[in-house]
Each structure stands twice: as structure tokens, then as C-alpha cells.
Write an enzyme that holds these catalytic residues in place. Structure first.
Site, PDB file in Angstrom:
ATOM      1  N   GLY A  76      55.370  10.773  -6.994  1.00 51.18           N
ATOM      2  CA  GLY A  76      55.925   9.482  -7.412  1.00 51.18           C
ATOM      3  C   GLY A  76      57.421   9.490  -7.684  1.00 51.18           C
ATOM      4  CD  GLU A 125      48.905  15.560  -4.818  1.00 52.60           C
ATOM      5  OE1 GLU A 125      49.070  14.684  -3.960  1.00 52.60           O
ATOM      6  OE2 GLU A 125      48.480  15.313  -5.949  1.00 52.60           O
ATOM      7  CB  SER A 175      57.677  11.792  -2.718  1.00 55.46           C
ATOM      8  OG  SER A 175      57.745  11.460  -4.092  1.00 55.46           O
ATOM      9  CE  LYS A 177      48.845   8.978  -7.544  1.00 56.34           C
ATOM     10  NZ  LYS A 177      50.092   9.580  -7.999  1.00 56.34           N
ATOM     11  CD  GLU A 185      49.117  10.678 -11.226  1.00 59.38           C
ATOM     12  OE1 GLU A 185      48.087  10.063 -10.878  1.00 59.38           O
ATOM     13  OE2 GLU A 185      50.198  10.583 -10.612  1.00 59.38           O
ATOM     14  CG  HIS A 237      46.086  13.831  -9.087  1.00 61.48           C
ATOM     15  ND1 HIS A 237      47.122  13.530  -9.947  1.00 61.48           N
ATOM     16  CD2 HIS A 237      46.504  13.469  -7.861  1.00 61.48           C
ATOM     17  CE1 HIS A 237      48.119  13.000  -9.256  1.00 61.48           C
ATOM     18  NE2 HIS A 237      47.770  12.956  -7.982  1.00 61.48           N
ATOM     19  CG  ASN A 285      45.175   9.383  -5.600  1.00 65.80           C
ATOM     20  OD1 ASN A 285      44.450   8.553  -6.137  1.00 65.80           O
ATOM     21  ND2 ASN A 285      45.777  10.359  -6.265  1.00 65.80           N
TER      22      ASN A 285
HETATM   23  P1  PGA Z   1      52.852   9.956  -4.407  1.00 63.54           P
HETATM   24  O1  PGA Z   1      51.508  10.541  -5.103  1.00 63.54           O
HETATM   25  O2  PGA Z   1      52.576   9.923  -2.929  1.00 63.54           O
HETATM   26  O3  PGA Z   1      52.993   8.584  -4.996  1.00 63.54           O
HETATM   27  O4  PGA Z   1      53.962  10.874  -4.759  1.00 63.54           O
HETATM   28  C1  PGA Z   1      50.793  11.573  -4.501  1.00 63.54           C
HETATM   29  C2  PGA Z   1      49.602  11.891  -5.351  1.00 63.54           C
HETATM   30  O5  PGA Z   1      49.727  11.855  -6.584  1.00 63.54           O
HETATM   31  O6  PGA Z   1      48.509  12.194  -4.831  1.00 63.54           O
END
Ligand code: PGA
Length: 247
Positions: free
Chosen positions: A171, A165, A209, A10, A97, A95, A8
Site C-alpha cells: 500500500g 510481501e 504495490s 481486503k 495486516e 497476511h 486481495n
Molecule cells: P497492495 O497490497 O497491492 O495494495 O500493496 C498487497 C497486499 O497487501 O496483498
């Protein structure tokens, strides 16, 4: 079951670096194909050039969101048929976000998943608890509620992937223990049994992460059928090493 590793990206990547990363991954896939399925989810502006860069490599393409409608007066949005037309076979939905930034409710995520499946896409539906929900012992209840309310009716493993997640792990460099991931994934599998006839075949990804250093341990957990990778998917070496940990 064949594991799935989705990157992803983003809201990251301009034409030059995005296409270069896709070309690099396509070259690795052609030189030494991995056992797992690999899907790149770049921003919308890069879908078509990334599709061209990975053509014939065995790598797949996914969008990061779609609208509930197929087309129409929705400035700035993308319909699922447009993603399909650009070469996508997957789309990430719900997601955290998007749930946070765009106030997407479970009902909206469900309507998006219905639209995605109608367009012939496989929906990667994300669920996961916040730090506060975990602290108050509501991790599994949150995940089960999100699944029950965000997944479309009439599910099949061909059209659905679930991504667990934890919001606090995204992150942050922090991950749940392998044991915690195992119990949540087991609970997701159990919940899917009430929702999909072929629940055992639905892939359940872990995201939050994931790094080369923890990928092997997490990939070995029961019911972890791959990863949704954010930050580390922007680095070709790290992403490939995570995918290699999935076989
Ligand atoms: P990350 O994000 O690997 O940077 O923690 C995962 C995601 O949001 O899909």
C-alpha cells in the site's frame, strides 16, 4: 508453471460494487481468457455473491483468513470448511495486516494452514520483512524464519502458495528492485526444498504495490510465479492489466 494472480480486496466492497466488479472480471475472462490463473479474494460478506457472479468464467475464489478450528464457539471467525462451502478454493493466511492487527504468530498461521489444507483449500501463506528488518540486513533471515515456522508439515504444491510481501511495500507505492525480489524468491525456493518434495512446483507470488506499470518487469523475474494484488485489485482495468502481464 502457470502463474497465479490473486486479488486481495481486503475490507473493501459493499454488495453492489463488489458484485459489479466480479461480473466485469468474469465477462473479461469469458471474452478473452488469460493464460494465468486468476483468483478473487473478496471480504467474507461477498464470497457467495461473487461466487455466483464468476460461475463458469474460470475465475477462482479465495477467502482472506480462516480459523484454526473447523467450527465451534469462535464468535466472528470463519472455519475453512465454511470457505470451501461458499465456493473457495484458496485462502490467504498470515497476511502482515493480520499478523499486526490480530497478533497472529507464525504458530497460529501454521495451525490455520493445517486447517485450510484439511478442508481442501490451497493456502496462500504470506511472509515478508518490515522496513526495520530490511534496514538492518535481515530480509532473507526474516523470510526464511517465517517460512520455517508458518508452513505446515507435509507440503505439496497443490495445497500451498507462498506470497512474498515486504511489509513496507504494501500500500506504499514502493517496491523492492526486480533484483531484490529475485534474490528473495530464490531464497524462498531454496528454503522450500527442505520443506516440500515438489518444491519446484510451489508457486511463489510477489505482493506489495504491484501496479500495471511495474507488473511486466516483476513478472519476468525468475521464481516470480504471479502476484498478490491489493489496492490495484479494486480497479477492474488495473487488475486485468496486471493479470495480462502474467500471460
Ligand atoms: P497492495 O497490497 O497491492 O495494495 O500493496 C498487497 C497486499 O497487501 O496483498
Amino acid at each position: 508453471m502457470r502463474k497465479l494472480v490473486a486479488g486481495n480486496w481486503k475490507m473493501n466492497g459493499l454488495m453492489a460494487d463488489g458484485v459489479a466488479r466480479a461480473r466485469d472480471l468474469a465477462a473479461r475472462a469469458k471474452a478473452k481468457p488469460l493464460a494465468c490463473e486468476i483468483v478473487l479474494c473478496p471480504p467474507a460478506t461477498l464470497l457467495v455473491p461473487v461466487a455466483q457472479a464468476i460461475a463458469g468464467s474460470g475465475l477462482g475464489l479465495g477467502g482472506q483468513d480462516c480459523h484454526t478450528a473447523a467450527a465451534g464457539p469462535h464468535t466472528g471467525d470463519i472455519g475453512a470448511p465454511m470457505l470451501k462451502d461458499a465456493g473457495c478454493s484458496y485462502v490467504i493466511l498470515g497476511h502482515s495486516e493480520r499478523r499486526q492487527d490480530h497478533k497472529e504468530s507464525d504458530a497460529i498461521v501454521r495451525a490455520k494452514a493445517v486447517a485450510a489444507v484439511a478442508a481442501g483449500l490451497c493456502a496462500i501463506v504470506c511472509v515478508g520483512e518490515t522496513a526495520a528488518e530490511r534496514a538492518s540486513g535481515r530480509t532473507e533471515a526474516t523470510v526464511v524464519r517465517e517460512l520455517q515456522n508458518s508452513l505446515p508439515p507435509k507440503l505439496s504444491a497443490a495445497a500451498l502458495v507462498v506470497a512474498y510481501e515486504p511489509v513496507w511495500a504494501i500500500g506504499s507505492g514502493r517496491t523492492p528492485t526486480a533484483q531484490d525480489v529475485g534474490s528473495v524468491h530464490a531464497r524462498i525456493r531454496e528454503t522450500l526444498r527442505d520443506l516440500a518434495a515438489d518444491a519446484a512446483a510451489v508457486r511463489i507470488l510477489y505482493g506489495g504495490s504491484v501496479k500495471p506499470a511495474n507488473a511486466r518487469d516483476l513478472a519476468a523475474v525468475a521464481n516470480v510465479d504471479g502476484f498478490l494484488v491489493g489496492g490495484a485489485s479494486l480497479n477492474g482495468d488495473e487488475f486485468w492489466s496486471i493479470a495480462a502481464a502474467c500471460g
